[in-house]
Design a protein around this motif. Structure first.
Motif, PDB file in Angstrom:
ATOM      1  N   HIS A 138      87.461  44.494  11.472  1.00 37.53           N
ATOM      2  CA  HIS A 138      86.253  44.482  12.289  1.00 37.53           C
ATOM      3  C   HIS A 138      86.411  45.416  13.482  1.00 37.53           C
ATOM      4  CE1 HIS A 138      85.009  40.411  10.442  1.00 37.53           C
ATOM      5  NE2 HIS A 138      84.305  41.392   9.919  1.00 37.53           N
ATOM      6  N   GLU A 197      87.891  44.672  16.949  1.00 34.74           N
ATOM      7  CA  GLU A 197      88.938  43.646  16.960  1.00 34.74           C
ATOM      8  C   GLU A 197      90.317  44.273  16.728  1.00 34.74           C
ATOM      9  OE1 GLU A 197      87.792  40.470  14.257  1.00 34.74           O
ATOM     10  OE2 GLU A 197      85.710  40.626  14.898  1.00 34.74           O
ATOM     11  N   ARG A 254      81.988  46.127  15.532  1.00 36.80           N
ATOM     12  CA  ARG A 254      82.641  45.449  14.420  1.00 36.80           C
ATOM     13  C   ARG A 254      82.431  46.167  13.084  1.00 36.80           C
ATOM     14  NH1 ARG A 254      81.009  41.150  12.489  1.00 36.80           N
ATOM     15  NH2 ARG A 254      82.774  39.823  12.100  1.00 36.80           N
ATOM     16  N   HIS A 259      92.200  39.078  13.524  1.00 36.58           N
ATOM     17  CA  HIS A 259      90.819  39.122  14.025  1.00 36.58           C
ATOM     18  C   HIS A 259      90.756  38.498  15.411  1.00 36.58           C
ATOM     19  CE1 HIS A 259      88.630  40.123  10.209  1.00 36.58           C
ATOM     20  NE2 HIS A 259      89.817  39.812   9.728  1.00 36.58           N
ATOM     21  N   THR A 260      89.564  38.624  16.025  1.00 34.69           N
ATOM     22  CA  THR A 260      89.297  37.890  17.258  1.00 34.69           C
ATOM     23  C   THR A 260      87.889  37.292  17.191  1.00 34.69           C
ATOM     24  OG1 THR A 260      88.351  39.818  18.398  1.00 34.69           O
ATOM     25  CG2 THR A 260      90.697  39.419  18.711  1.00 34.69           C
ATOM     26  N   GLU A 312      92.784  34.399  13.711  1.00 32.45           N
ATOM     27  CA  GLU A 312      91.772  34.731  14.722  1.00 32.45           C
ATOM     28  C   GLU A 312      92.304  34.335  16.089  1.00 32.45           C
ATOM     29  OE1 GLU A 312      88.396  35.642  14.545  1.00 32.45           O
ATOM     30  OE2 GLU A 312      87.983  35.565  12.386  1.00 32.45           O
TER      31      GLU A 312
HETATM   32 ZN   LIG Z   1      86.810  39.655  12.620  1.00 31.08          ZN
END
Ligand SMILES: [Zn+2]
Length: 361
Positions: free
Chosen positions: A68, A71, A111, A221-222, A291
């Motif tokens: 993304h 991220e 993203r 991810h975040t 995440e």
């Molecule tokens: Zn993500």
């Protein structure tokens, strides 16, 4: 303070730091360059792959960043910091980092890809009928804001809340962020064709993991989870050996959704993890998403609406767009030192555990 130097403000800076760290650690590097797109300063856009350890190792621990785009800033810092930690690898094991899996989004701080595609919904079979998401047809008119203001956003949320009340949490999540293939100007759009980043990822995975017997893939991810903490998303079915491996390596929290800030997770279409499983039939595959939590879910949903507005409407009001952009960037890449320190500390531990896990499995 120096540890925070792992973090970068631009894609070019992040890429350089990653490549320097990989070289210094003695990793082999391959780059897959986008044939036509460039970053905002004209810089080339690449998926870069580092391989630390024997290229023919039968066990691989693969860590991906930037699926993304934006991220990828924290993801890149994680990879760089780990490479600089003087890791010692178990025998017959290599650690492979995929840096910038969606480099266009990384460089342009969004993203999605150059076609507004969520790469993590793009790994579907485009030869088959596209996945239907009828719920999104109800969501889209609510969130497709022409003008950005707190009142307009509140209006959108009033509509979304009414929709969720009517259909329930699971159907709401499926509609909102499960992925959709009908509205190119919408959110969580999976695309009409494989993106360049999809092809590049598949080529890199085939080259670097196509012969390994045991492969673990961890995608960074975040945006889901509590501030300064990480959560695991494990998509292996209940009772499967892969799910049990994840539990053994990272503990109960790897499989019990501890800390996840969605009341119900969507059933996602076309994730990068789906591609890993399909592409490596020779291997015992263990995959996991990690995440790092940033803001509450509603703020992240607001960021999703902001992303769409900036891309399709923001050019009409550049001053407002730059304000919205700052809010958006902070939602996926917080600047707070305590957050960044937590990312580095926690990632060192879960990568080391994963490496030990795949080496011992
Ligand atoms: Zn993500």
């Amino acid at each position: 303070m120096t540890e925070l130097a792992a973090f970068s403000d631009t894609y070019a800076e992040a890429r350089k730091k990653f490549l320097d760290a990989a070289r210094r650690a003695g990793a082999k590097i391959s780059s897959y360059q986008h044939p036509s797109e460039r970053g905002p300063a004209g810089e080339p856009l690449c998926l870069d792959v580092s391989v630390l350890g024997p290229g023919n190792a039968s066990r691989l621990f693969v860590v991906g960043s930037g699926t993304h785009g934006i991220e990828g800033y924290p993801g890149s810092a994680v990879q760089r910091a780990w490479l600089r930690s003087r890791p010692r690898l178990p025998r017959d094991t290599a650690v492979v980092f995929f840096h910038g899996q969606n480099p266009w989004g990384f460089a342009h701080k969004t993203r999605t890809t150059e076609e507004n595609v969520d790469l993590n919904r793009n790994f579907i079979d485009f030869g088959a009928p596209l996945p239907a998401n009828p719920g999104y047809e109800e969501v889209h008119p609510l969130i497709a804001l022409r003008d950005w203001s707190d009142a307009a956003v509140e209006g959108a949320f009033a509509g979304l809340d009414a929709f969720r009340e009517r259909v329930g949490e699971k159907a709401f999540s499926d509609a909102f962020n499960g992925g959709q293939y009908t509205r190119p100007d919408g959110i969580f759009y999976g695309g009409a064709r494989p993106q360049w980043a999809n092809h590049a990822f598949r080529a890199a995975l085939e080259t670097h993991a196509g012969r390994a017997a045991k492969v673990a893939f961890l995608d960074l991810h975040t945006g889901i989870g509590p501030w300064c903490d990480h959560v695991y998303l494990c998509f292996h079915p209940e009772g499967s050996p892969a799910r049990e491996r994840a539990r053994t390596w990272w503990g109960e929290r790897a499989v019990n959704l501890q800390g996840v800030t969605h009341k119900k997770l969507a059933t996602y279409s076309g994730t990068i993890i789906d591609a890993v499983a399909q592409m490596l039939p020779q291997a015992e595959v263990t995959s996991i998403v990690v995440e790092f939590g940033t803001l509450p879910r509603r703020d992240m949903q607001r960021a999703g609406l902001a992303q769409r507005w900036m891309r399709f409407e923001g050019q009409r009001d550049p001053v407002l767009a730059s304000k919205v952009r700052r809010e958006y960037e902070a939602a996926f890449y917080p600047a707070a030192p305590e957050w960044r320190r937590a990312v580095l500390e926690q990632s060192k531990e879960f990568i080391d555990r994963g490496v030990a896990g795949v080496a011992a499995s």
